[in-house]
Design a protein around this motif. Structure first.
Motif, PDB file in Angstrom:
ATOM      1  N   ASP A   1       0.828  -1.208   0.000  1.00 60.18           N
ATOM      2  CA  ASP A   1       0.000   0.000   0.000  1.00 60.18           C
ATOM      3  C   ASP A   1       0.861   1.256   0.000  1.00 60.18           C
ATOM      4  O   ASP A   1       0.555   2.242  -0.684  1.00 60.18           O
ATOM      5  CB  ASP A   1      -0.930  -0.002   1.217  1.00 60.18           C
ATOM      6  CG  ASP A   1      -1.954  -1.132   1.163  1.00 60.18           C
ATOM      7  OD1 ASP A   1      -2.195  -1.659   0.064  1.00 60.18           O
ATOM      8  OD2 ASP A   1      -2.472  -1.519   2.233  1.00 60.18           O
ATOM      9  N   GLU A   2       1.911   1.239   0.794  1.00 58.24           N
ATOM     10  CA  GLU A   2       2.805   2.399   0.865  1.00 58.24           C
ATOM     11  C   GLU A   2       3.569   2.584  -0.440  1.00 58.24           C
ATOM     12  O   GLU A   2       3.843   3.718  -0.863  1.00 58.24           O
ATOM     13  CB  GLU A   2       3.783   2.207   2.022  1.00 58.24           C
ATOM     14  CG  GLU A   2       4.735   3.364   2.230  1.00 58.24           C
ATOM     15  CD  GLU A   2       5.700   3.119   3.376  1.00 58.24           C
ATOM     16  OE1 GLU A   2       6.806   3.694   3.355  1.00 58.24           O
ATOM     17  OE2 GLU A   2       5.344   2.343   4.295  1.00 58.24           O
ATOM     18  N   LEU A   3       3.880   1.471  -1.097  1.00 57.28           N
ATOM     19  CA  LEU A   3       4.670   1.528  -2.321  1.00 57.28           C
ATOM     20  C   LEU A   3       3.929   2.288  -3.420  1.00 57.28           C
ATOM     21  O   LEU A   3       4.543   3.046  -4.190  1.00 57.28           O
ATOM     22  CB  LEU A   3       4.995   0.099  -2.771  1.00 57.28           C
ATOM     23  CG  LEU A   3       6.029  -0.094  -3.876  1.00 57.28           C
ATOM     24  CD1 LEU A   3       7.383   0.428  -3.430  1.00 57.28           C
ATOM     25  CD2 LEU A   3       6.126  -1.570  -4.247  1.00 57.28           C
TER      26      LEU A   3
ATOM     27  N   GLU B   1       1.550   9.935  -2.646  1.00 56.56           N
ATOM     28  CA  GLU B   1       2.681  10.769  -2.236  1.00 56.56           C
ATOM     29  C   GLU B   1       4.010  10.024  -2.263  1.00 56.56           C
ATOM     30  O   GLU B   1       5.048  10.575  -1.918  1.00 56.56           O
ATOM     31  CB  GLU B   1       2.448  11.327  -0.830  1.00 56.56           C
ATOM     32  CG  GLU B   1       2.327  10.277   0.270  1.00 56.56           C
ATOM     33  CD  GLU B   1       0.926   9.731   0.407  1.00 56.56           C
ATOM     34  OE1 GLU B   1       0.667   9.024   1.394  1.00 56.56           O
ATOM     35  OE2 GLU B   1       0.093  10.008  -0.481  1.00 56.56           O
ATOM     36  N   GLY B   2       3.964   8.743  -2.682  1.00 50.67           N
ATOM     37  CA  GLY B   2       5.193   7.973  -2.757  1.00 50.67           C
ATOM     38  C   GLY B   2       5.524   7.306  -1.442  1.00 50.67           C
ATOM     39  O   GLY B   2       4.963   7.644  -0.394  1.00 50.67           O
ATOM     40  N   PRO B   3       6.430   6.329  -1.436  1.00 45.36           N
ATOM     41  CA  PRO B   3       6.781   5.614  -0.213  1.00 45.36           C
ATOM     42  C   PRO B   3       7.534   6.486   0.777  1.00 45.36           C
ATOM     43  O   PRO B   3       8.231   7.425   0.389  1.00 45.36           O
ATOM     44  CB  PRO B   3       7.676   4.472  -0.721  1.00 45.36           C
ATOM     45  CG  PRO B   3       8.257   4.972  -1.993  1.00 45.36           C
ATOM     46  CD  PRO B   3       7.201   5.847  -2.600  1.00 45.36           C
ATOM     47  N   MET B   4       7.367   6.160   2.059  1.00 46.59           N
ATOM     48  CA  MET B   4       8.081   6.879   3.101  1.00 46.59           C
ATOM     49  C   MET B   4       9.535   6.424   3.136  1.00 46.59           C
ATOM     50  O   MET B   4       9.899   5.392   2.562  1.00 46.59           O
ATOM     51  CB  MET B   4       7.413   6.625   4.460  1.00 46.59           C
ATOM     52  CG  MET B   4       5.966   7.100   4.545  1.00 46.59           C
ATOM     53  SD  MET B   4       5.196   6.625   6.106  1.00 46.59           S
ATOM     54  CE  MET B   4       6.281   7.461   7.280  1.00 46.59           C
ATOM     55  N   ARG B   5      10.337   7.228   3.824  1.00 47.93           N
ATOM     56  CA  ARG B   5      11.748   6.865   3.969  1.00 47.93           C
ATOM     57  C   ARG B   5      11.881   5.558   4.743  1.00 47.93           C
ATOM     58  O   ARG B   5      11.105   5.255   5.640  1.00 47.93           O
ATOM     59  CB  ARG B   5      12.505   7.959   4.724  1.00 47.93           C
ATOM     60  CG  ARG B   5      12.801   9.177   3.882  1.00 47.93           C
ATOM     61  CD  ARG B   5      13.633  10.167   4.671  1.00 47.93           C
ATOM     62  NE  ARG B   5      14.067  11.262   3.834  1.00 47.93           N
ATOM     63  CZ  ARG B   5      15.164  11.230   3.090  1.00 47.93           C
ATOM     64  NH1 ARG B   5      15.919  10.162   3.080  1.00 47.93           N
ATOM     65  NH2 ARG B   5      15.501  12.270   2.356  1.00 47.93           N
TER      66      ARG B   5
END
Length: 333
Positions: free
Chosen positions: A177-179, A183-187
């Motif tokens: 889901d984050e990928l 807004e793009g993936p988190m650090r």
């Protein structure tokens, strides 16, 4: 320090009182059933007990060795196996493992079960022995003998494997889901993916050999003739082990896909950044080339003054800082 707890029955009736010294006498009684759980064993005391019961000396060494793989060995008078129960923890950071292992070794004899457990890592909760005892009672284990004790133990262990696989599955879905978030993936996504991959490899080493362990115990149960009612339960347990193994294998493919997809998306984002930078560079290059060719240099307020120099320096620093922060937020730098 060695801690011993357990339960014993005589002719199917529970008996009060239990100690380490009573294990040999209880196991020698044909009408008795014993479960002795030895925590953090003293090697010498365990060796003496093994000599009294005729346990294989190499199996005793494996029971107290710091690192052993999941396995089952069948001997003439008993069966020895080593399994790992798994607890799921909330990782403190992206580099911490979600899994805590509890190693359990067991000697299966005609009249009893001896389990040997080593202490878990500091700060982790201990293996729930009471849950094993509760499932044994629910099964009516006094009527089925030592096979019911072994089934209760393995049932709790395999259920823990399912919980661990489910937790890793949820974590991998969270990465997916984050990928693909807008807004793009988190650090740290790459590091979290790598940590999950390590946990999955560790769990796979625990879960896959359980097929051989359950199969060996199911076909070598010392009470199989006297407790045939347990055969469907062991068949169901073996099915659960197969499901956990297949689920673990599918998760390995999923986490590999996430890892590779993240790299592909990073390449795609890098290409977009290069396109944008190239476009802006081309736009800026046109007026720069024209004014440079004609040598245009007009007067502006503050020219040839210290105030003008300071003002121009501040403007340059502000613009450079603004560009740096903007690029950093977009992960272009």
């Amino acid at each position: 320090m060695t801690e011993v707890q357990g339960r014993r029955w005589h002719d199917g009736k529970p008996q009060e009182g239990f100690s380490f010294e009573d294990i040999s006498d209880c196991l020698g009684d044909d009408h008795a059933l014993v479960w002795a759980d030895i925590y953090d064993p003293d090697h010498e005391a365990l060796t003496r007990l093994a000599a009294e019961l005729g346990l294989n000396v190499w199996a005793v060494e494996d029971a107290t060795a710091p690192k052993e793989r999941t396995k089952a060995n069948v001997y003439r008078s008993h069966t020895f196996f080593t399994v790992y129960a798994v607890d799921v923890l909330d990782p403190g950071d992206e580099t911490s493992s979600m899994l805590v292992k509890h190693r359990i070794s067991a000697f299966v004899l005609p009249q009893g079960l001896i389990t040997v457990r080593l202490p878990p890592v500091p700060g982790a909760r201990d293996f729930d022995v009471e849950e094993v005892s509760r499932r044994f009672d629910e099964l009516g284990g006094q009527e089925h003998g030592v096979g019911a004790l072994v089934h209760g133990l393995l049932d709790v262990v395999v259920d823990g494997h399912f919980e661990a696989v489910q937790a890793l599955d949820d974590a991998i879905e969270g990465l997916e889901d984050e990928l693909f978030a807008d807004e793009g993936p988190m650090r740290g996504l790459q590091r979290r993916t790598f940590t999950l991959r390590k946990d999955l490899v560790e769990l796979r080493r625990i879960v896959l050999p359980m097929r051989e362990v359950v199969s060996a115990i199911q076909h070598r149960r010392l009470d199989a003739k006297t407790a045939p009612d347990l055969d469907p339960l062991y068949a169901d347990l073996y099915d659960h082990v197969l499901r956990a193994s297949e689920w673990t294998e599918s998760l390995r493919d999923m986490v590999t896909t996430v890892f590779e997809t993240n790299l592909s998306l990073q390449d795609a984002r890098l290409n977009m950044v290069m396109k944008k930078l190239t476009s802006w560079a081309a736009i800026i290059a046109v007026p720069t080339a024209v004014t440079g060719f004609y040598g245009q240099n007009v007067s502006y307020p503050g020219i040839d003054t210290v105030t003008g120099f300071i003002t121009s320096t501040v403007v340059i620093l502000l613009l450079v800082g603004l560009l740096y922060v903007s690029f950093k937020r977009r992960d272009w730098l």
